[in-house]
Design a protein around this motif. Structure first.
Motif, mmCIF file in Angstrom:
data_model
loop_
_atom_site.group_PDB
_atom_site.id
_atom_site.type_symbol
_atom_site.label_atom_id
_atom_site.label_comp_id
_atom_site.label_asym_id
_atom_site.label_seq_id
_atom_site.Cartn_x
_atom_site.Cartn_y
_atom_site.Cartn_z
ATOM 1 N N LEU A 165 31.956 -50.940 14.876
ATOM 2 C CA LEU A 165 31.462 -49.616 14.500
ATOM 3 C C LEU A 165 29.967 -49.491 14.780
ATOM 4 C CD1 LEU A 165 32.072 -46.877 13.216
ATOM 5 C CD2 LEU A 165 31.566 -47.899 10.996
ATOM 6 N N LEU A 166 29.203 -50.539 14.484
ATOM 7 C CA LEU A 166 27.758 -50.511 14.762
ATOM 8 C C LEU A 166 27.483 -50.389 16.267
ATOM 9 C CD1 LEU A 166 26.248 -53.142 12.309
ATOM 10 C CD2 LEU A 166 25.870 -50.675 12.339
ATOM 11 N N VAL A 167 28.262 -51.092 17.082
ATOM 12 C CA VAL A 167 28.085 -50.994 18.532
ATOM 13 C C VAL A 167 28.387 -49.568 18.993
ATOM 14 C CG1 VAL A 167 28.964 -51.784 20.755
ATOM 15 C CG2 VAL A 167 28.495 -53.446 18.952
ATOM 16 N N CYS A 168 29.459 -48.963 18.459
ATOM 17 C CA CYS A 168 29.785 -47.571 18.806
ATOM 18 C C CYS A 168 28.673 -46.612 18.369
ATOM 19 C CB CYS A 168 31.107 -47.156 18.179
ATOM 20 S SG CYS A 168 32.558 -47.720 19.057
ATOM 21 N N LEU A 169 28.154 -46.810 17.154
ATOM 22 C CA LEU A 169 27.084 -45.938 16.655
ATOM 23 C C LEU A 169 25.808 -46.091 17.475
ATOM 24 C CD1 LEU A 169 27.534 -46.201 12.785
ATOM 25 C CD2 LEU A 169 28.032 -44.249 14.268
ATOM 26 N N PHE A 170 25.485 -47.319 17.879
ATOM 27 C CA PHE A 170 24.312 -47.528 18.723
ATOM 28 C C PHE A 170 24.492 -46.827 20.066
ATOM 29 C CE2 PHE A 170 22.005 -49.949 21.976
ATOM 30 C CZ PHE A 170 20.715 -49.763 21.505
ATOM 31 N N GLY A 171 25.683 -46.949 20.657
ATOM 32 C CA GLY A 171 25.958 -46.252 21.925
ATOM 33 C C GLY A 171 25.860 -44.756 21.773
ATOM 34 N N LEU A 172 26.389 -44.230 20.672
ATOM 35 C CA LEU A 172 26.309 -42.792 20.416
ATOM 36 C C LEU A 172 24.864 -42.346 20.262
ATOM 37 C CD1 LEU A 172 27.889 -40.181 19.867
ATOM 38 C CD2 LEU A 172 27.876 -40.807 17.450
ATOM 39 N N MET A 173 24.054 -43.149 19.585
ATOM 40 C CA MET A 173 22.634 -42.828 19.408
ATOM 41 C C MET A 173 21.912 -42.780 20.762
ATOM 42 S SD MET A 173 19.831 -44.702 16.993
ATOM 43 C CE MET A 173 19.671 -46.125 18.048
ATOM 44 N N VAL A 174 22.217 -43.735 21.657
ATOM 45 C CA VAL A 174 21.596 -43.749 22.981
ATOM 46 C C VAL A 174 21.970 -42.497 23.768
ATOM 47 C CG1 VAL A 174 21.597 -44.936 25.217
ATOM 48 C CG2 VAL A 174 21.355 -46.249 23.114
ATOM 49 N N VAL A 175 23.255 -42.129 23.729
ATOM 50 C CA VAL A 175 23.716 -40.939 24.456
ATOM 51 C C VAL A 175 23.053 -39.684 23.905
ATOM 52 C CG1 VAL A 175 25.725 -39.497 24.962
ATOM 53 C CG2 VAL A 175 25.901 -41.970 25.157
ATOM 54 N N VAL A 176 22.970 -39.566 22.582
ATOM 55 C CA VAL A 176 22.371 -38.372 21.962
ATOM 56 C C VAL A 176 20.885 -38.262 22.303
ATOM 57 C CG1 VAL A 176 21.732 -37.353 19.733
ATOM 58 C CG2 VAL A 176 24.065 -38.147 20.121
ATOM 59 N N VAL A 177 20.155 -39.376 22.221
ATOM 60 C CA VAL A 177 18.719 -39.350 22.535
ATOM 61 C C VAL A 177 18.506 -38.987 24.003
ATOM 62 C CG1 VAL A 177 16.670 -40.817 22.778
ATOM 63 C CG2 VAL A 177 18.003 -40.892 20.686
#
Length: 195
Positions: free
Chosen positions: A162-174
């Motif tokens: 879940l943390l890896v998914c959230l980090f990826g989502l954060m990168v895409v959003v930024v």
């Protein structure tokens, strides 16, 4: 086996490069190329006289290119004028679609992203989420959750996924917000020029 893997890698990289080159073109075909990620309607008067003979309008931080046959204006930010010389892996193209010239009317700002960026991002998220889920299910089926320590390990691995998914989502959003900020700044400059 190694030759097939190498050939597959070369083909995938070639398709990604071809997709990005097609996405960066300044021909009329680019107006409909890519995945639509956002549409923003507005009322605006598009005046043909502001564009030069080549259909270009120079703006403070980029240019706008008119495609009269397609009823669209392509926004092309100059990244050097924004203080950054790079593009993210999720670039945006902006097109202002209009119904008619000279008279105020409805226009729609359409934002598009390259196919490869969307597909590779979706594959990445599906791989991480699916891999985490598959591991936890197979771990549970093998009896790994029969003890408190095993259950704790399953929860910890799920949390890591879940943390890896959230980090990826954060990168895409930024990255999207950065590209969108540049595009919207150029859109505001275009609107000011058309007023």
């Amino acid at each position: 086996m190694h030759a097939a893997f190498l050939l597959g890698t070369v083909i995938v990289l070639g398709l990604i490069v071809a997709d990005w080159l097609a996405f960066r073109r300044t021909t009329p075909a680019v107006v409909t190329y890519g995945v639509v990620v956002e549409r923003q309607p507005e009322a605006l008067a598009v005046r043909r006289g502001l564009f030069d003979d080549a259909g270009v309008l120079n703006l403070p931080r980029g240019r706008a290119r008119l495609f009269p046959e397609q009823g669209a204006i392509q926004l092309q930010p100059d990244h050097k004028r924004f203080g950054v010389t790079f593009r993210t892996a999720w670039p945006l193209n902006g097109f202002v679609h209009y119904a008619g010239l000279e008279e105020p009317g409805p226009v729609t700002l359409t934002k598009r992203m390259p196919w490869s960026s969307v597909i590779l991002t979706a594959i990445w998220f599906l791989t991480v989420a699916g891999g985490t889920l598959a591991y936890v299910v197979s771990y549970a089926m093998a009896g790994g959750m029969s003890s408190a320590g095993g259950a704790f390990l399953a929860v910890a691995l799920s949390g890591l996924g879940l943390l890896v998914c959230l980090f990826g989502l954060m990168v895409v959003v930024v990255a999207y917000r950065l590209e969108n900020k540049r595009l919207m700044a150029l859109y505001e400059e275009l609107k000011a020029a058309l007023m």
